[in-house]
Design an enzyme around this catalytic site. Structure first.
Site: not given
Ligand SMILES: Cc1ncc(COP(=O)(O)O)c(C=O)c1O
Length: 437
Positions: A378-381, A383
């Site tokens: 996922a792009a939002c992961h 980090e």
């Protein structure tokens, strides 16, 4: 000649020029998609011709209102719902938060601790609302639920997905239901693995349970599905799904970066409490002057899906299956297909795989690729660094395999020729990382 021509055709049969060696190949369509030319046209026209405030009664306003109404109809048609059950939002994150916040407010209102709601007391008066979800949801579900738990405003059960098939089992959802349960929220398809969840079965069983609950004065359990990844890739119909809420995200199906929420029998059968208060637009459920051009684009993107979904699906499946064949042929035993689970349905466009080897962590491998544009999950992961995807680990993928995972997701314009380039690129990247090139 026939076969070579077909290799370079997109989902609508448009021929592609042979790709030059230096070109980049985008295979991250689960992260986002480009706008279809028709969508850009609809948005541009709305910007030019329908700039009036949709609440104004003179022509520029009326034109904007008409565009919004047409878009709402197109969205409803795409999902088999009623136009009056669709409200526009800023995107998937807002739609998901809206459902969760709304159900919590509703529960607190109906089952107030002091029981002064002017109705018979219920067995859960004063209890905290309980919400059920699963362990592989998008952060826009997981995080609001975790926050509500931390703030003691709700109790949440995260039901683990099966390590055999990557799906959440209806049986496990039902077993998690408590007297104060008010919402089950399960994504329609997972963004990293593409696994399709058994939402129709969950809804059916929850509905049957609701009949028994009503007799005992317990709150109705409503069902929400986040359909962000499924729309535009497989047919989505709220009647078959049997859900009360469904999240729509434009930028995953070649539309603009806004979204919508479907609410079955909005305000009548299904309550919805706004998060924002303002000018009364969207019947007060989501006030704020409507973003006419974006809504026009979303409507056009929905119209294209309603008309062409089967063709998109067949095209993507063909390219993705070819990709998996080519990966297996090139890397043999070293390939682990992380998204092929026995007995589970999956999206036609997603291929999550690992090439086994101590130097071949997903991020390192992608950094060595010169053609392929993709992600490790996922792009939002982003980090998470080199830590393996929690979604893959939840699905039972071993840690050392999950660490090497790459998610490729193909789109309407992906071709077999692109697949050949990508597999070649991966082969060279592996050789560089293993010190042979
Ligand atoms: C399954 C899922 N739900 C929700 C979202 C969030 O959508 P948005 O970023 O448009 O708010 C995404 C986007 O990545 C997603 O994949």
């Amino acid at each position: 000649m026939e076969a070579a021509g077909a290799r370079n055709r997109d989902a609508r049969g448009r021929a592609e020029k042979s790709p030059p060696e230096s070109r980049k190949v985008y295979m991250d369509y689960n992260a986002t998609t480009p706008l279809e030319p028709e969508v850009i046209e609809a948005m541009t026209e709305a910007m030019r011709e329908a700039w009036g405030n949709p609440s104004s009664s003179y022509p520029a306003g009326r034109k904007a209102k008409e565009i919004i109404n047409k878009a709402r109809e197109n969205l409803a048609k795409m999902i088999g719902g009623q136009p009056q059950d669709v409200i526009f939002t800023s995107g998937g994150t807002e739609s998901n938060n809206l459902v969760i916040q709304s159900m919590v407010k509703h529960f607190h209102k109906v089952h107030a601790a002091n029981g002064d709601t002017g109705r018979h007391p219920s067995p859960v008066d004063g209890a905290l609302p309980h919400i059920i979800t699963c362990t592989v949801e998008h952060d826009s579900i997981r995080l609001p639920l975790e926050h509500l738990g931390e703030e003691h405003k709700a109790e949440v059960t995260f039901v683990p997905v099966s390590k055999v098939n990557g799906q959440v089992e209806a049986e496990d959802i039902l077993a998690a239901v408590r007297p104060a349960t008010c919402l089950v929220t399960i994504m329609l398809a997972n963004n990293e693995t593409g696994v399709v969840m058994p939402v129709p079965e969950i809804s059916r069983r929850v509905r049957a349970l609701n009949q028994q609950r009503a007799a005992g004065g317990l709150p109705e359990v409503l069902v929400h599905t986040d359909a962000a990844q499924a729309l535009g890739k497989q047919r989505v119909d709220v009647r078959d799904l049997g859900v009360d809420f469904l999240t729509i995200v434009g930028h995953k199906f070649y539309g603009p970066r806004i979204g919508a929420l479907y609410v079955r029998g909005l305000g009548e059968h299904t309550p919805l409490y706004p998060m924002l208060f303002g000018g009364g637009q969207e019947r007060n459920f989501r006030p704020g002057t409507e973003n006419t051009p974006m809504i026009a684009g979303l409507g056009k993107a929905a119209e294209l899906v309603a008309e062409n979904c089967e063709a998109y699906e067949a095209h993507m499946r063909g390219v993705r299956d070819y990709l998996e064949e080519r990966l297996a042929a090139e890397f043999g035993e070293r390939i682990h297909l992380n998204s092929q689970f026995p007995g589970a349905k999956r999206l036609p466009n997603t291929c999550n795989f690992s090439i086994q080897g101590p130097q071949l962590q997903g991020r390192a491998l992608l950094a060595q690729c010169r053609t392929l544009l993709a992600s490790v999950g996922a792009a939002c992961h982003s980090e998470l660094g080199d830590r393996p995807s929690p979604v893959l680990l939840s699905c039972g993928v071993p840690v050392d395999v999950a660490r090497n995972a790459i998610r490729l997701s193909v789109g309407r314009s992906s071709t077999r020729a692109e697949v050949d380039l990508v597999v070649q690129d991966l082969k060279q990247a592996v050789a560089r990382l293993e010190g042979q090139a």
